[in-house]
Design a protein around this motif. Structure first.
Motif, PDB file in Angstrom:
ATOM      1  N   MET A  75      -3.907  -1.348   0.768  1.00  0.00           N
ATOM      2  CA  MET A  75      -3.704  -0.391   1.828  1.00  0.00           C
ATOM      3  C   MET A  75      -2.210  -0.309   2.123  1.00  0.00           C
ATOM      4  SD  MET A  75      -5.305  -0.781   5.589  1.00  0.00           S
ATOM      5  CE  MET A  75      -5.366   0.561   6.669  1.00  0.00           C
ATOM      6  N   ALA A  76      -1.671   0.875   2.206  1.00  0.00           N
ATOM      7  CA  ALA A  76      -0.242   1.047   2.445  1.00  0.00           C
ATOM      8  C   ALA A  76      -0.037   1.996   3.611  1.00  0.00           C
ATOM      9  CB  ALA A  76       0.431   1.604   1.196  1.00  0.00           C
ATOM     10  N   GLY A  77       1.103   1.856   4.246  1.00  0.00           N
ATOM     11  CA  GLY A  77       1.417   2.759   5.338  1.00  0.00           C
ATOM     12  C   GLY A  77       2.798   2.513   5.891  1.00  0.00           C
ATOM     13  N   THR A  78       3.327   3.501   6.571  1.00  0.00           N
ATOM     14  CA  THR A  78       4.622   3.374   7.218  1.00  0.00           C
ATOM     15  C   THR A  78       4.470   2.521   8.459  1.00  0.00           C
ATOM     16  OG1 THR A  78       5.302   5.515   6.372  1.00  0.00           O
ATOM     17  CG2 THR A  78       6.516   4.683   8.273  1.00  0.00           C
ATOM     18  N   ILE A  79       5.376   1.572   8.650  1.00  0.00           N
ATOM     19  CA  ILE A  79       5.298   0.698   9.821  1.00  0.00           C
ATOM     20  C   ILE A  79       6.362   1.043  10.850  1.00  0.00           C
ATOM     21  CG2 ILE A  79       4.172  -1.235   8.698  1.00  0.00           C
ATOM     22  CD1 ILE A  79       6.904  -2.519   8.293  1.00  0.00           C
ATOM     23  N   GLY A  80       7.015   2.155  10.648  1.00  0.00           N
ATOM     24  CA  GLY A  80       8.075   2.524  11.575  1.00  0.00           C
ATOM     25  C   GLY A  80       9.356   1.811  11.203  1.00  0.00           C
ATOM     26  N   SER A  81      10.290   1.802  12.110  1.00  0.00           N
ATOM     27  CA  SER A  81      11.575   1.194  11.798  1.00  0.00           C
ATOM     28  C   SER A  81      11.608  -0.250  12.259  1.00  0.00           C
ATOM     29  CB  SER A  81      12.709   1.991  12.448  1.00  0.00           C
ATOM     30  OG  SER A  81      12.571   1.953  13.854  1.00  0.00           O
ATOM     31  N   ALA A  82      12.489  -0.996  11.639  1.00  0.00           N
ATOM     32  CA  ALA A  82      12.784  -2.363  12.040  1.00  0.00           C
ATOM     33  C   ALA A  82      14.267  -2.417  12.361  1.00  0.00           C
ATOM     34  CB  ALA A  82      12.450  -3.332  10.913  1.00  0.00           C
ATOM     35  N   THR A  83      14.673  -3.426  13.057  1.00  0.00           N
ATOM     36  CA  THR A  83      16.086  -3.599  13.367  1.00  0.00           C
ATOM     37  C   THR A  83      16.600  -4.795  12.582  1.00  0.00           C
ATOM     38  OG1 THR A  83      15.735  -2.729  15.592  1.00  0.00           O
ATOM     39  CG2 THR A  83      17.769  -3.954  15.211  1.00  0.00           C
ATOM     40  N   LEU A  84      17.561  -4.539  11.698  1.00  0.00           N
ATOM     41  CA  LEU A  84      18.231  -5.596  10.963  1.00  0.00           C
ATOM     42  C   LEU A  84      19.666  -5.650  11.444  1.00  0.00           C
ATOM     43  CD1 LEU A  84      16.944  -5.063   7.291  1.00  0.00           C
ATOM     44  CD2 LEU A  84      16.054  -6.602   9.034  1.00  0.00           C
ATOM     45  N   ASP A  85      19.989  -6.667  12.207  1.00  0.00           N
ATOM     46  CA  ASP A  85      21.339  -6.852  12.757  1.00  0.00           C
ATOM     47  C   ASP A  85      21.832  -5.609  13.493  1.00  0.00           C
ATOM     48  OD1 ASP A  85      23.675  -8.306  13.298  1.00  0.00           O
ATOM     49  OD2 ASP A  85      24.663  -7.601  11.467  1.00  0.00           O
ATOM     50  N   ARG A 139       4.636  -0.751   4.618  1.00  0.00           N
ATOM     51  CA  ARG A 139       3.860  -1.981   4.461  1.00  0.00           C
ATOM     52  C   ARG A 139       2.691  -1.714   3.529  1.00  0.00           C
ATOM     53  NH1 ARG A 139       0.720  -6.169   8.084  1.00  0.00           N
ATOM     54  NH2 ARG A 139       2.763  -7.058   8.405  1.00  0.00           N
ATOM     55  N   ALA A 140       2.399  -2.695   2.688  1.00  0.00           N
ATOM     56  CA  ALA A 140       1.220  -2.643   1.820  1.00  0.00           C
ATOM     57  C   ALA A 140       0.495  -3.979   1.920  1.00  0.00           C
ATOM     58  CB  ALA A 140       1.625  -2.385   0.377  1.00  0.00           C
ATOM     59  N   THR A 141      -0.838  -3.916   2.036  1.00  0.00           N
ATOM     60  CA  THR A 141      -1.645  -5.129   2.026  1.00  0.00           C
ATOM     61  C   THR A 141      -2.626  -5.038   0.870  1.00  0.00           C
ATOM     62  OG1 THR A 141      -3.254  -4.183   3.572  1.00  0.00           O
ATOM     63  CG2 THR A 141      -1.482  -5.509   4.520  1.00  0.00           C
ATOM     64  N   GLY A 142      -3.023  -6.182   0.364  1.00  0.00           N
ATOM     65  CA  GLY A 142      -3.964  -6.202  -0.740  1.00  0.00           C
ATOM     66  C   GLY A 142      -4.174  -7.622  -1.210  1.00  0.00           C
ATOM     67  N   GLU A 143      -4.355  -7.784  -2.508  1.00  0.00           N
ATOM     68  CA  GLU A 143      -4.557  -9.102  -3.085  1.00  0.00           C
ATOM     69  C   GLU A 143      -3.577  -9.337  -4.219  1.00  0.00           C
ATOM     70  OE1 GLU A 143      -8.508 -10.026  -4.301  1.00  0.00           O
ATOM     71  OE2 GLU A 143      -9.328  -9.785  -2.283  1.00  0.00           O
ATOM     72  N   HIS A 144      -3.161 -10.587  -4.361  1.00  0.00           N
ATOM     73  CA  HIS A 144      -2.308 -11.015  -5.452  1.00  0.00           C
ATOM     74  C   HIS A 144      -2.806 -12.391  -5.882  1.00  0.00           C
ATOM     75  CE1 HIS A 144       1.321 -11.459  -7.860  1.00  0.00           C
ATOM     76  NE2 HIS A 144       1.378 -12.707  -7.419  1.00  0.00           N
ATOM     77  N   ALA A 145      -3.147 -12.546  -7.153  1.00  0.00           N
ATOM     78  CA  ALA A 145      -3.667 -13.812  -7.679  1.00  0.00           C
ATOM     79  C   ALA A 145      -4.844 -14.304  -6.838  1.00  0.00           C
ATOM     80  CB  ALA A 145      -2.564 -14.863  -7.744  1.00  0.00           C
ATOM     81  N   GLN A 156      -5.536 -13.888  -3.768  1.00  0.00           N
ATOM     82  CA  GLN A 156      -5.206 -14.228  -2.387  1.00  0.00           C
ATOM     83  C   GLN A 156      -4.816 -12.960  -1.645  1.00  0.00           C
ATOM     84  OE1 GLN A 156      -1.938 -16.952  -2.316  1.00  0.00           O
ATOM     85  NE2 GLN A 156      -3.191 -18.736  -2.761  1.00  0.00           N
ATOM     86  N   GLU A 157      -5.079 -12.953  -0.327  1.00  0.00           N
ATOM     87  CA  GLU A 157      -4.568 -11.848   0.479  1.00  0.00           C
ATOM     88  C   GLU A 157      -3.054 -11.821   0.340  1.00  0.00           C
ATOM     89  OE1 GLU A 157      -6.014 -12.991   4.372  1.00  0.00           O
ATOM     90  OE2 GLU A 157      -7.459 -11.350   4.284  1.00  0.00           O
ATOM     91  N   ALA A 158      -2.482 -10.632   0.417  1.00  0.00           N
ATOM     92  CA  ALA A 158      -1.033 -10.500   0.298  1.00  0.00           C
ATOM     93  C   ALA A 158      -0.565  -9.335   1.154  1.00  0.00           C
ATOM     94  CB  ALA A 158      -0.632 -10.281  -1.155  1.00  0.00           C
ATOM     95  N   VAL A 159       0.662  -9.424   1.604  1.00  0.00           N
ATOM     96  CA  VAL A 159       1.295  -8.334   2.337  1.00  0.00           C
ATOM     97  C   VAL A 159       2.724  -8.183   1.823  1.00  0.00           C
ATOM     98  CG1 VAL A 159       2.055  -9.829   4.240  1.00  0.00           C
ATOM     99  CG2 VAL A 159       1.834  -7.374   4.628  1.00  0.00           C
ATOM    100  N   ALA A 160       3.167  -6.946   1.703  1.00  0.00           N
ATOM    101  CA  ALA A 160       4.537  -6.659   1.296  1.00  0.00           C
ATOM    102  C   ALA A 160       5.109  -5.625   2.259  1.00  0.00           C
ATOM    103  CB  ALA A 160       4.581  -6.127  -0.131  1.00  0.00           C
ATOM    104  N   GLU A 161       6.357  -5.827   2.642  1.00  0.00           N
ATOM    105  CA  GLU A 161       7.064  -4.854   3.469  1.00  0.00           C
ATOM    106  C   GLU A 161       8.362  -4.507   2.769  1.00  0.00           C
ATOM    107  OE1 GLU A 161       7.512  -6.120   7.534  1.00  0.00           O
ATOM    108  OE2 GLU A 161       5.352  -6.308   7.816  1.00  0.00           O
ATOM    109  N   MET A 162       8.746  -3.240   2.881  1.00  0.00           N
ATOM    110  CA  MET A 162       9.979  -2.758   2.271  1.00  0.00           C
ATOM    111  C   MET A 162      10.760  -1.985   3.316  1.00  0.00           C
ATOM    112  SD  MET A 162      10.571  -0.123  -0.891  1.00  0.00           S
ATOM    113  CE  MET A 162       9.843   1.233   0.004  1.00  0.00           C
ATOM    114  N   TYR A 163      12.044  -2.267   3.402  1.00  0.00           N
ATOM    115  CA  TYR A 163      12.937  -1.575   4.325  1.00  0.00           C
ATOM    116  C   TYR A 163      14.080  -0.974   3.519  1.00  0.00           C
ATOM    117  CZ  TYR A 163      10.372  -4.443   7.606  1.00  0.00           C
ATOM    118  OH  TYR A 163       9.371  -5.037   8.320  1.00  0.00           O
ATOM    119  N   CYS A 164      14.541   0.216   3.922  1.00  0.00           N
ATOM    120  CA  CYS A 164      15.634   0.884   3.227  1.00  0.00           C
ATOM    121  C   CYS A 164      16.722   1.264   4.220  1.00  0.00           C
ATOM    122  CB  CYS A 164      15.143   2.141   2.515  1.00  0.00           C
ATOM    123  SG  CYS A 164      13.977   1.791   1.192  1.00  0.00           S
ATOM    124  N   ALA A 165      17.967   1.094   3.793  1.00  0.00           N
ATOM    125  CA  ALA A 165      19.102   1.446   4.642  1.00  0.00           C
ATOM    126  C   ALA A 165      20.156   2.157   3.806  1.00  0.00           C
ATOM    127  CB  ALA A 165      19.703   0.190   5.277  1.00  0.00           C
TER     128      ALA A 165
END
Length: 72
Positions: free
Chosen positions: A1-11, A19-25, A27-36
Motif C-alpha cells: 500500500m502506498a500513499g503520500t504522507i504530506g511533508s516532513a521537516t528536515l532541519d 510512504r509504502a507498506t508491505g512485506e519484505h522477506a 516480514q511487515e515493512a514500511v518505506a518512506e521517501m522524501y525529496c528536496a
C-alpha cells in the motif's frame, strides 16, 4: 500500500514525502521517501524498516537529527 504522507521537516526545511507498506522477506515493512530541491538537483532520502509498519525509533531519530550543510 502506498500513499503520500504530506511533508516532513528536515532541519527546518519542508520536504514532501511518500510512504509504502508491505512485506519484505516475509516480514511487515514500511518505506518512506522524501525529496528536496537542492539547487538544480533533487535530493532523495529513502528509509525502510522491516518487522513493523512504522519506522523504527532509530530511523526516526536520524530523520529528526538531520542537518543541512553547504558543500563549500
Amino acid at each position: 500500500m502506498a500513499g503520500t504522507i504530506g511533508s516532513a521537516t528536515l532541519d527546518g526545511r519542508e520536504v514532501p514525502g511518500d510512504r509504502a507498506t508491505g512485506e519484505h522477506a516475509d516480514q511487515e515493512a514500511v518505506a518512506e521517501m522524501y525529496c528536496a530541491d537542492v539547487g538544480d538537483l533533487v535530493l532523495q532520502v529513502a528509509v525502510e524498516t522491516h518487522g513493523s509498519t512504522e519506522l523504527s525509533p532509530e530511523v526516526r531519530t536520524i530523520l529528526d537529527g538531520w542537518t543541512w550543510t553547504d558543500a563549500a
